[in-house]
Design a protein around this motif. Structure first.
Motif, PDB file in Angstrom:
ATOM      1  N   GLN A 139     105.097  68.934  66.300  1.00 42.95           N
ATOM      2  CA  GLN A 139     104.662  69.213  64.931  1.00 42.95           C
ATOM      3  C   GLN A 139     103.128  69.280  64.837  1.00 42.95           C
ATOM      4  N   LEU A 140     102.622  70.236  64.091  1.00 49.35           N
ATOM      5  CA  LEU A 140     101.178  70.295  63.839  1.00 49.35           C
ATOM      6  C   LEU A 140     100.805  69.267  62.780  1.00 49.35           C
ATOM      7  N   ARG A 141      99.654  68.645  62.952  1.00 52.39           N
ATOM      8  CA  ARG A 141      99.136  67.658  61.997  1.00 52.39           C
ATOM      9  C   ARG A 141      97.732  68.089  61.561  1.00 52.39           C
ATOM     10  N   PRO A 142      97.194  67.461  60.528  1.00 50.78           N
ATOM     11  CA  PRO A 142      95.816  67.794  60.146  1.00 50.78           C
ATOM     12  C   PRO A 142      94.848  67.456  61.284  1.00 50.78           C
ATOM     13  N   PHE A 143      93.803  68.275  61.429  1.00 49.89           N
ATOM     14  CA  PHE A 143      92.766  68.029  62.443  1.00 49.89           C
ATOM     15  C   PHE A 143      91.724  67.096  61.823  1.00 49.89           C
ATOM     16  N   ILE A 144      92.123  65.841  61.676  1.00 56.30           N
ATOM     17  CA  ILE A 144      91.290  64.834  61.024  1.00 56.30           C
ATOM     18  C   ILE A 144      91.253  63.620  61.945  1.00 56.30           C
ATOM     19  N   VAL A 145      90.052  63.041  62.073  1.00 62.58           N
ATOM     20  CA  VAL A 145      89.941  61.804  62.845  1.00 62.58           C
ATOM     21  C   VAL A 145      90.331  60.657  61.919  1.00 62.58           C
ATOM     22  N   TRP A 146      91.480  60.078  62.159  1.00 59.24           N
ATOM     23  CA  TRP A 146      91.957  58.992  61.297  1.00 59.24           C
ATOM     24  C   TRP A 146      91.404  57.653  61.766  1.00 59.24           C
ATOM     25  N   PHE A 147      91.472  56.668  60.864  1.00 62.41           N
ATOM     26  CA  PHE A 147      91.014  55.320  61.205  1.00 62.41           C
ATOM     27  C   PHE A 147      91.739  54.832  62.447  1.00 62.41           C
ATOM     28  N   GLY A 148      90.961  54.283  63.377  1.00 63.98           N
ATOM     29  CA  GLY A 148      91.551  53.766  64.601  1.00 63.98           C
ATOM     30  C   GLY A 148      91.600  54.798  65.712  1.00 63.98           C
ATOM     31  N   GLU A 149      91.273  56.064  65.406  1.00 65.94           N
ATOM     32  CA  GLU A 149      91.284  57.093  66.455  1.00 65.94           C
ATOM     33  C   GLU A 149      89.863  57.267  67.012  1.00 65.94           C
ATOM     34  N   PRO A 150      89.772  57.703  68.282  1.00 62.70           N
ATOM     35  CA  PRO A 150      88.434  57.933  68.841  1.00 62.70           C
ATOM     36  C   PRO A 150      87.716  59.077  68.106  1.00 62.70           C
ATOM     37  N   VAL A 151      86.383  59.031  68.152  1.00 57.70           N
ATOM     38  CA  VAL A 151      85.574  60.082  67.516  1.00 57.70           C
ATOM     39  C   VAL A 151      84.977  60.918  68.637  1.00 57.70           C
ATOM     40  N   PRO A 152      85.655  61.991  69.054  1.00 57.20           N
ATOM     41  CA  PRO A 152      85.238  62.703  70.277  1.00 57.20           C
ATOM     42  C   PRO A 152      83.826  63.291  70.218  1.00 57.20           C
ATOM     43  N   LYS A 153      83.334  63.598  69.026  1.00 51.99           N
ATOM     44  CA  LYS A 153      82.006  64.230  68.934  1.00 51.99           C
ATOM     45  C   LYS A 153      80.865  63.209  68.866  1.00 51.99           C
ATOM     46  N   MET A 154      81.204  61.937  68.972  1.00 50.05           N
ATOM     47  CA  MET A 154      80.183  60.901  68.764  1.00 50.05           C
ATOM     48  C   MET A 154      79.064  60.950  69.803  1.00 50.05           C
ATOM     49  N   ASP A 155      79.409  61.154  71.077  1.00 49.99           N
ATOM     50  CA  ASP A 155      78.369  61.160  72.111  1.00 49.99           C
ATOM     51  C   ASP A 155      77.358  62.278  71.875  1.00 49.99           C
ATOM     52  N   GLU A 156      77.887  63.445  71.534  1.00 51.21           N
ATOM     53  CA  GLU A 156      77.016  64.591  71.237  1.00 51.21           C
ATOM     54  C   GLU A 156      76.096  64.255  70.053  1.00 51.21           C
ATOM     55  N   ALA A 157      76.664  63.602  69.039  1.00 49.88           N
ATOM     56  CA  ALA A 157      75.880  63.245  67.847  1.00 49.88           C
ATOM     57  C   ALA A 157      74.781  62.241  68.211  1.00 49.88           C
ATOM     58  N   ILE A 158      75.100  61.290  69.066  1.00 53.09           N
ATOM     59  CA  ILE A 158      74.102  60.280  69.480  1.00 53.09           C
ATOM     60  C   ILE A 158      72.947  60.961  70.205  1.00 53.09           C
ATOM     61  N   GLN A 159      73.272  61.895  71.112  1.00 51.94           N
ATOM     62  CA  GLN A 159      72.215  62.603  71.851  1.00 51.94           C
ATOM     63  C   GLN A 159      71.292  63.343  70.881  1.00 51.94           C
ATOM     64  N   LEU A 160      71.878  63.939  69.855  1.00 52.92           N
ATOM     65  CA  LEU A 160      71.073  64.670  68.869  1.00 52.92           C
ATOM     66  C   LEU A 160      70.188  63.723  68.062  1.00 52.92           C
ATOM     67  N   ALA A 161      70.776  62.610  67.632  1.00 51.97           N
ATOM     68  CA  ALA A 161      70.006  61.638  66.837  1.00 51.97           C
ATOM     69  C   ALA A 161      68.790  61.158  67.643  1.00 51.97           C
ATOM     70  N   LYS A 162      68.983  60.967  68.932  1.00 48.69           N
ATOM     71  CA  LYS A 162      67.900  60.475  69.801  1.00 48.69           C
ATOM     72  C   LYS A 162      66.740  61.458  69.900  1.00 48.69           C
ATOM     73  N   GLN A 163      67.041  62.747  69.668  1.00 51.65           N
ATOM     74  CA  GLN A 163      65.998  63.771  69.814  1.00 51.65           C
ATOM     75  C   GLN A 163      65.321  64.140  68.506  1.00 51.65           C
ATOM     76  N   ALA A 164      65.714  63.468  67.410  1.00 52.27           N
ATOM     77  CA  ALA A 164      65.242  63.908  66.095  1.00 52.27           C
ATOM     78  C   ALA A 164      63.749  63.644  65.886  1.00 52.27           C
ATOM     79  N   ASP A 165      63.056  64.651  65.335  1.00 57.79           N
ATOM     80  CA  ASP A 165      61.697  64.428  64.830  1.00 57.79           C
ATOM     81  C   ASP A 165      61.785  64.026  63.361  1.00 57.79           C
ATOM     82  N   ILE A 166      62.801  64.599  62.707  1.00 55.26           N
ATOM     83  CA  ILE A 166      63.041  64.296  61.287  1.00 55.26           C
ATOM     84  C   ILE A 166      64.534  64.014  61.157  1.00 55.26           C
ATOM     85  N   PHE A 167      64.893  62.938  60.464  1.00 59.99           N
ATOM     86  CA  PHE A 167      66.312  62.584  60.313  1.00 59.99           C
ATOM     87  C   PHE A 167      66.608  62.393  58.829  1.00 59.99           C
ATOM     88  N   ILE A 168      67.602  63.113  58.347  1.00 60.00           N
ATOM     89  CA  ILE A 168      67.932  63.057  56.914  1.00 60.00           C
ATOM     90  C   ILE A 168      69.351  62.544  56.734  1.00 60.00           C
TER      91      ILE A 168
END
Ligand code: OAD
Length: 228
Positions: A139-168
Motif C-alpha cells: 500500500q502507498l502511504r503519505p511521504f511524510i516523516v512521522w514521529f519516531g522515524e529517521p530524518v534522511p535529509k538531516m545530514d545534508e541539512a547539517i552540512q548546509l547549516a555549517k556553511q552558512a554566512d547568513i542563517f534565517i
C-alpha cells in the motif's frame, strides 16, 4: 562569489497562505491526537484515518498560493546563494520559484511505499486510495516523516547549516528535533535572523536578530537589513 544564505522554515511561513500551523491555537492538530495521524503506530492502528488526514492536507495545499514571504525568499537568489531547509510538507517555496529546497519532513505531493521507504512516487492527484500500491505490491502511504522515524535529509541539512554566512529562521516554534537543532551548527561568525510574531522562548539565541513580525512583514524588514 555569492554569500551562502540558508533558511530554516516552518509552518508559520505558510500561515498567511491559509495553511494552519501545528501548535498555534486553531492549529492543524486540533481534533487530532498527533500520534494518531503522524506516527507509524497511528498508521498501523487506523490507515484510513491517516490516509484521509493527509489527503485533505494535500487537497488544501493544491489550492494555496505562495505569499510575499515565500516570494521574497525566492528573489533573494539574485543576491545570495540561497538554500531553503523546510519542515513544511507543502510546495509553496517551489511554487514561489525557489530553486533549492530541502524538505526535512517529506512532501505532500509524493507517496511512499509502506514497505520500502526508498520507493517514492510523484502524485499528480490529491488522493491516495486504499489499494494504490508500490511496485513491490505494498500500500502507498503519505511521504511524510512521522514521529519516531529517521530524518534522511538531516545530514545534508547539517552540512548546509555549517556553511552558512547568513542563517534565517522563519515561522517555526523550534520544538521538533532534530530540525530545531540545526541552529547549533551555524558558524559563530554567521549573521542570524529569526522571524516570528511569537517568541520561541529558549530557541531564541542571543546572537540572533529577532524580527517579531509575521512572515510577510518580517521578510520586508529582513530585505532592508540585508540589501539596505
Ligand atoms: P509550529 O506550529 O510548531 O510553529 C509555528 C510557528 O509559526 C510558531 O512559532 C508561530 O508563532 C509562528 N507563526 C504563526 N503565524 C505566523 C506568521 N504569519 N508568520 C510567521 N510565523 C508565524 O510549526 P513547526 O515549527 O513548523 O512535523 O512544526 C515543526 C514540525 O512539527 C512540523 O514540521 C510537523 C509538526 O509535527 C511533521 O509533520 C513531521
Amino acid at each position: 562569489m555569492k554569500k551562502k544564505l540558508v533558511v530554516l522554515s516552518g509552518a508559520g511561513i505558510s500561515a498567511e497562505s491559509g495553511i494552519k500551523t501545528f501548535r498555534d491555537s486553531g492549529g492543524l492538530w486540533e481534533g487530532h491526537d498527533v500520534m494518531e495521524v503522524a506516527s507509524p503506530e497511528g498508521w498501523r492502528r487506523n490507515q484510513e484515518l491517516v490516509q484521509d488526514f493527509y489527503n485533505q492536507r494535500r487537497k488544501q495545499a493544491r489550492d494555496c498560493q505562495p505569499n510575499e514571504a515565500h516570494l521574497k525568499l525566492a528573489s533573494l537568489e539574485e543576491h545570495f546563494d540561497v538554500t531553503i531547509i523546510t519542515q513544511n510538507v507543502d510546495d509553496l517555496h517551489e511554487k514561489a520559484g525557489s530553486s533549492s529546497v530541502i524538505h526535512l519532513h517529506g512532501e505532500l505531493t509524493k507517496a511512499q511505499s509502506s514497505i520500502d521507504p526508498n520507493l517514492v512516487y510523484e502524485l499528480d492527484h490529491w488522493e491516495i486510495k486504499k489499494g494504490d500500491k508500490c511496485e513491490k505490491g505494498s500500500q502507498l502511504r503519505p511521504f511524510i516523516v512521522w514521529f519516531g522515524e529517521p530524518v534522511p535529509k538531516m545530514d545534508e541539512a547539517i552540512q548546509l547549516a555549517k556553511q552558512a554566512d547568513i542563517f534565517i529562521v522563519i515561522g517555526t516554534s523550534l520544538q521538533v528535533y532534530p530540525a530545531a537543532g540545526l541552529i547549533d551548527y551555524v558558524p559563530k561568525q554567521a549573521r542570524n535572523f529569526l522571524i516570528d510574531p511569537n517568541s520561541p522562548g529558549s530557541g531564541l539565541r542571543r546572537d540572533m536578530v529577532y524580527i517579531q513580525k509575521k512572515a510577510t512583514e518580517g521578510m520586508k524588514t529582513l530585505e532592508e537589513l540585508l540589501l539596505g
